[in-house]
Design an enzyme around this catalytic site. Sequence first.
Site, mmCIF file in Angstrom:
data_model
loop_
_atom_site.group_PDB
_atom_site.id
_atom_site.type_symbol
_atom_site.label_atom_id
_atom_site.label_comp_id
_atom_site.label_asym_id
_atom_site.label_seq_id
_atom_site.Cartn_x
_atom_site.Cartn_y
_atom_site.Cartn_z
ATOM 1 C CB ILE A 98 41.548 36.349 59.880
ATOM 2 C CG1 ILE A 98 41.797 36.720 58.412
ATOM 3 C CG2 ILE A 98 41.378 37.595 60.721
ATOM 4 C CD1 ILE A 98 40.667 37.525 57.783
ATOM 5 N N GLY A 99 43.777 33.790 59.049
ATOM 6 C CA GLY A 99 43.804 32.506 58.371
ATOM 7 C C GLY A 99 45.100 32.330 57.596
ATOM 8 C CE LYS A 144 42.945 35.372 49.161
ATOM 9 N NZ LYS A 144 42.592 34.613 47.934
ATOM 10 C CB VAL A 152 44.218 35.243 54.941
ATOM 11 C CG1 VAL A 152 43.075 36.184 54.591
ATOM 12 C CG2 VAL A 152 44.546 34.347 53.756
ATOM 13 C CG ASP A 172 37.927 25.482 43.923
ATOM 14 O OD1 ASP A 172 37.255 24.483 44.233
ATOM 15 O OD2 ASP A 172 38.838 25.921 44.630
ATOM 16 C CD GLU A 193 48.343 27.385 45.967
ATOM 17 O OE1 GLU A 193 49.096 26.770 45.202
ATOM 18 O OE2 GLU A 193 47.246 27.875 45.635
ATOM 19 N N GLY A 235 50.570 32.214 51.652
ATOM 20 C CA GLY A 235 50.988 32.912 52.866
ATOM 21 C C GLY A 235 49.803 33.130 53.789
#
Length: 924
Positions: free
Chosen positions: A584-585, A610, A592, A703, A588, A590
């Site tokens: 799905i994404g 992740k 997701v 963040d 940084e 690897g």
Amino acid sequence: LSPVCLSPVCLSEVLMNTKLETSDLRWTTYPWEEVSGLDDESNSVRTYEICSPNSATAYWLRTRWIPRRAATTLYVEIRFTMMECSGLNQRHCKETFNLYHYQSDADEATPTHPAWMENPYTKVATVAADHLLSVSRDRGGERRSNVKLLRLEPLRGAGLYLAFHSQGACMALLSVRVFYRKCPPLRRAFASFPETIPHSLVEQAQGVCVENAVTPPGEQSRPPSMLCGEDGQWVGQPTSSCACRPGYEAGETDVRSCPSGQFKAGSGPGGCSPCPAYSNTQIPGSAYCPCRPGYHRADSDPPHAACTRPPSAPRSIVSQINDTMVTLEWSEPLDRGGRGDLTYRVLCSSCGTSTKGLVGSCSPCDDSIVYRPVQRGLTQRRVVVRGLRPHTRYTFTVQSLNGVSAVSQSEPASDRVNVTTIPPPVSSLRRAAASETSLTLEWTPPLLQNQYQVLDYQLRYSPKEAGQWQYVSTRSSSLVLTGLQRASRYQVQVRARSQAGYGSRRAAEMRDKSGHYQMGQSEYSSIFHIVSLSDGDDVTDDVTVVSVAMKVYIDPFTYEDPNEAVREFAKEIDASFVKIEEVIGAGEFGEVCRGRLRIPGRKENYVAIKTLKGGYTEKQRRDFLSEASIMGQFQHPNIIHLEGVITTSCPVMILTEFMENGALDSFLRMNDGQFTTIQLVGMLRGIAAGMKYLSDMSFVHRDLAARNILVNSNLVCKVSDFGLSRFLTENSSDPTYTSSLGGKIPIRWTAPEAIAYRKFTSASDAWSYGIVMWEVMSYGERPYWDMSNQDVINAIEQDYRLPPPPECPASLHALMLDCWQKERANRPRFCDVVAALDRLIRNPASLKVTSGSVSSQPLLDQRIPPPLSSCGSVSEWLRAIKMERYEQICDLLRVGVTLAGHQKKILSSIQTLRIHKTPPTLLY
């Protein structure tokens, strides 16, 4: 074979051939004449003749009904002779004739139907002779005939009639042949194609794989196909060609099986290979070689892998007990079984005692026992076991396993060791007597379960405020403390010692009705308090109940071994419990993914996964897992929940709860304008609650942005992405985190002091929260729009703040401006933000007042610049508002703006932006 097809493999199917007829053809004439004649080979044939060179009248000749069968294209071969007009000397003579056809589904023609004219007949071609007969030249000589091949397409009816039309020709129709072409049966590239009639240039003929050949993987739904050309010849090579089945290889002309002792695992062009070590096959056509007795392959082993066996037992287990913790170490097995995936498993059983003090029956240890790093899947030869009960005998069994242990029928090879733990805590600690400077204490000895006895007791005490312990030992279950300070509060702890070591001090004390201090198990090491007497006091007890303090975040990078932090705060999950469904994404480190987690005994649920991409360094692995060490310390409904980690297999994974609606910024952009103000405020309240929890734990996010807030199906917002987070100490009066590493900072979301000095606090998180509020109320708009990062920094330095989004309640924008106070001490705490949002939610009417109806100007500088009309020039006006640096930029005449109306409009815009603290540079 058709005379026009030169290939030896092209076939044709004849529908009509008058050359083979021996009786009358019985065609319909108007008024052609049927006669018998001789062809070029002097064979008797039935022909039709017409000679009307002196008349322009149309003469028609129609064949019988010809069924077309499956063909969509027919070929008509016409053999004829024709007289030369120059020798006939007739005005209406012609040296051509016309060919027509008429399609119908049945034999329905009559002498008058269809009418003898073009339309309903369809013209095919006008046919001209290549060779003409001359009355003078050919009399008694050779008669040369003409042969023409014509194509009819596209045909749709069940059959058709051919019609020949003459207007002044003198000719003889020697023979007519009607046929269609077809491709012959074919075997090519291990595919078989049947005899095929061509239909179109795009329609492929379907074939099948020959015996012992299959469609290659990934092409199961596409059988082999090939194009049959209109000329009856196969074109090109088959698509989706077939390949040899597993266990078979390509021969010179066919597919052959692998001989005994060889195998071929997959389909495709490869050849057979000898069986791997410790395996063999006696069956031809084998896709794999079975292992010999005593050897195995793991489910993950490829067919070409050698067979292996389980390892031998671990050797020389050494135990070292400390309190209620034992450390076990051992040596590697002598035989690893021929594999490199050696792991260990530790089994625990506790053993009771009989009434005579002998060891009784044993049972598996319960879930209170904790193993570090893990109990199963150990790759190192050391494990720490915590949570043992005092003065209990344990048996620890260490098993050696590898990839084939699970498929082996035998028990894993193992070794074991027996361990007896320390005594349990003492109980019923009580005051027996007291004076001004002394205190007599008594307690009940611990109940021992085997031959070990209490050797002595260690008591330590300290004034409540001093925290400096004094130690006393005794062999009895009572002790007199002397030399105490009058009217002072003391803290006291007692523990027993046996041959296994000291017992635990981890106890909480409470007072019962009899005035005794009862001891119970607790997670924290607590104390109880005794007050010594002062002059004139009665003999009474004073008990302080110790409450559990707020949990404080522990930075995983403070561990000497960061992997220990992962084991401490993150649960290890068996990789077999996880099924990845889709990517799905990307992150940084690897990919997701979304997947399912099914732990035995628990309901299956979706998780976000992740993964750490291959080829990572040890530092990258630690950095990747540090986020799990952070998340594992948080338990809050508005903080993303960590399910666990997978570190004992590849790829390394972090599993969290799955948030169906994804990141908040993209979710808002996809649903622009779809939520009520109360719903948006509810989202903001959830984010603030999560940040309050983090702040209370002395944790700085660094963040905080809408992209790092995840939304579930119930619109619950949860804080995530702790990659930039760091520990915030409690000892400093102004606790900050100062980065010495540099690196990237999210400028648009970061407080000024964090950008300038790398100082991050909960107050800098509050600034970022104000930006998140603006993102939510603007439905995911980019903060500061398309301004560059440097422009944002300059604007903030000049006290510019983001204006309220459209239809934003004034109270919310006021809260944003509070979060954006330049002095971080003036910004609200997250507990204040939560309280403020709760007040707004309880009073929805307050959210109906938008920023357009009241001033939302930040309280940093409310001075209004002088009107332009009061200044002699633009330069004078800029100096009045202390922005003379922009004199050159705003010299409108120099940049070519000469119209007075345009100058006034631009200057009005600049003045408006000045009121809102926008630098003129942002206009260009």
